[in-house]
Write an enzyme that holds these catalytic residues in place. Structure first.
Site, mmCIF file in Angstrom:
data_model
loop_
_atom_site.group_PDB
_atom_site.id
_atom_site.type_symbol
_atom_site.label_atom_id
_atom_site.label_comp_id
_atom_site.label_asym_id
_atom_site.label_seq_id
_atom_site.Cartn_x
_atom_site.Cartn_y
_atom_site.Cartn_z
ATOM 1 N N CYS A 1 35.602 41.872 35.576
ATOM 2 C CA CYS A 1 35.289 40.497 35.168
ATOM 3 C C CYS A 1 34.244 39.832 36.066
ATOM 4 O O CYS A 1 33.086 40.198 36.010
ATOM 5 C CB CYS A 1 36.583 39.685 35.072
ATOM 6 S SG CYS A 1 36.423 38.267 34.013
ATOM 7 N N HIS B 1 41.458 42.736 32.868
ATOM 8 C CA HIS B 1 42.440 42.497 33.927
ATOM 9 C C HIS B 1 43.754 43.140 33.480
ATOM 10 O O HIS B 1 43.791 43.867 32.482
ATOM 11 C CB HIS B 1 42.695 40.975 34.062
ATOM 12 C CG HIS B 1 41.523 40.180 34.537
ATOM 13 N ND1 HIS B 1 41.098 40.161 35.851
ATOM 14 C CD2 HIS B 1 40.692 39.352 33.856
ATOM 15 C CE1 HIS B 1 40.071 39.334 35.960
ATOM 16 N NE2 HIS B 1 39.786 38.836 34.781
ATOM 17 N N ARG C 1 36.624 29.899 26.176
ATOM 18 C CA ARG C 1 37.258 30.884 27.070
ATOM 19 C C ARG C 1 37.747 32.040 26.212
ATOM 20 O O ARG C 1 38.411 31.847 25.198
ATOM 21 C CB ARG C 1 38.412 30.272 27.853
ATOM 22 C CG ARG C 1 37.932 29.462 29.049
ATOM 23 C CD ARG C 1 38.901 29.474 30.222
ATOM 24 N NE ARG C 1 38.828 30.700 30.989
ATOM 25 C CZ ARG C 1 37.918 30.948 31.956
ATOM 26 N NH1 ARG C 1 36.984 30.077 32.209
ATOM 27 N NH2 ARG C 1 37.930 32.069 32.640
#
Ligand code: GLN
Length: 237
Positions: free
Chosen positions: A93, A190, A127
């Site tokens: 990320c 993640h 997001r």
């Protein structure tokens, strides 16, 4: 046997959404095989050891990326030479974004990357959050969790890590995720990524052993728990 030396870049600032679990998985899967290993945490101002066998950088909030960007740039040549010589690297990320050409943050403007990966990233007003499944030619199905505002595009030649089956990946439109270059992987996954994807973890361990100049055969691990966790994650709506 020389212990395999893992370098964790900026654990204080760049290790969110469980990314430290990647270091735990690498160490645990070597411990289970009796492969000696160590971790060196590198914060701003510290030097990356010359005898590093694997580099990991996790994700971070924009603020954390601002704090580490200049120091990372000062390490650019060493990191690029490490990868060019076959060294394994995993960037997740925010770390992935900073190993590209640049990341433009909504709050802090342009942060220059080190130019290892042929990508550019720009924060959006959306997001991209949720469980993600990616189909990789090299590793099969990859599962993880993503949470980023940055949208990433390839610039020039780039080998994606895989195609997005579920979730966003690099950006909301091209259904591609991450990047691979030599033995380096950049990804938005993640989760932690490696505990959920043991095949990638063992691949990185194998490359780190090769980088150390040793030849140790990686005996297979049962992975029954990992398989159950993966099936459960893949079965989620
Ligand atoms: N701050 C970056 C973004 O929002 C990276 C976030 C992260 O590392 N999870 O895109």
């Amino acid at each position: 046997m020389k212990p395999i030396k893992l370098v964790h870049l900026y654990p204080e600032r760049m290790s969110i959404y469980g990314d430290y679990g990647n270091i735990i998985a690498l160490q645990q899967r070597m411990d289970w095989r009796g492969i000696k290993n160590s971790v060196v945490n590198i914060e701003v101002g510290s030097k990356i050891p010359h005898d590093t066998d694997l580099i990991f950088i996790g994700g971070g909030q924009d603020r954390g990326q601002v704090i580490v960007a200049d120091d990372l740039a000062s390490k650019a040549e060493q990191i690029k030479q490490f990868v060019e010589s076959g060294g394994p690297l995993l960037a997740v990320c925010g770390g992935y974004q900073l190993l590209g050409e640049y990341f433009i943050s909504n709050d802090y403007g342009q942060l220059n990357g080190i130019g290892l990966f042929n990508v550019v990233s720009k924060a959006t007003n959306q997001r991209m959050i949720g469980n993600i499944v990616v189909q990789s030619d090299r590793f099969g199905k990859l599962i993880g969790f993503e949470n980023h505002s940055g949208a990433t595009e390839y610039v020039g030649r780039a080998q994606p890590l895989g195609k997005v089956i579920k979730g966003f990946g690099n950006n909301p439109h091209d259904k591609l995720e991450g990047i691979t270059y030599k033995n380096a992987i950049g990804t938005y996954l993640h989760g932690s990524f490696l505990p959920k994807n043991p095949k990638v973890c063992d691949w990185l361990i194998g490359k780190a052993i090769a980088k150390s100049g040793q030849s140790i055969k990686l005996k297979p691990l049962g992975d029954s728990l990992e398989k159950r966790a993966r099936n459960s994650s893949l079965g989620r709506p």
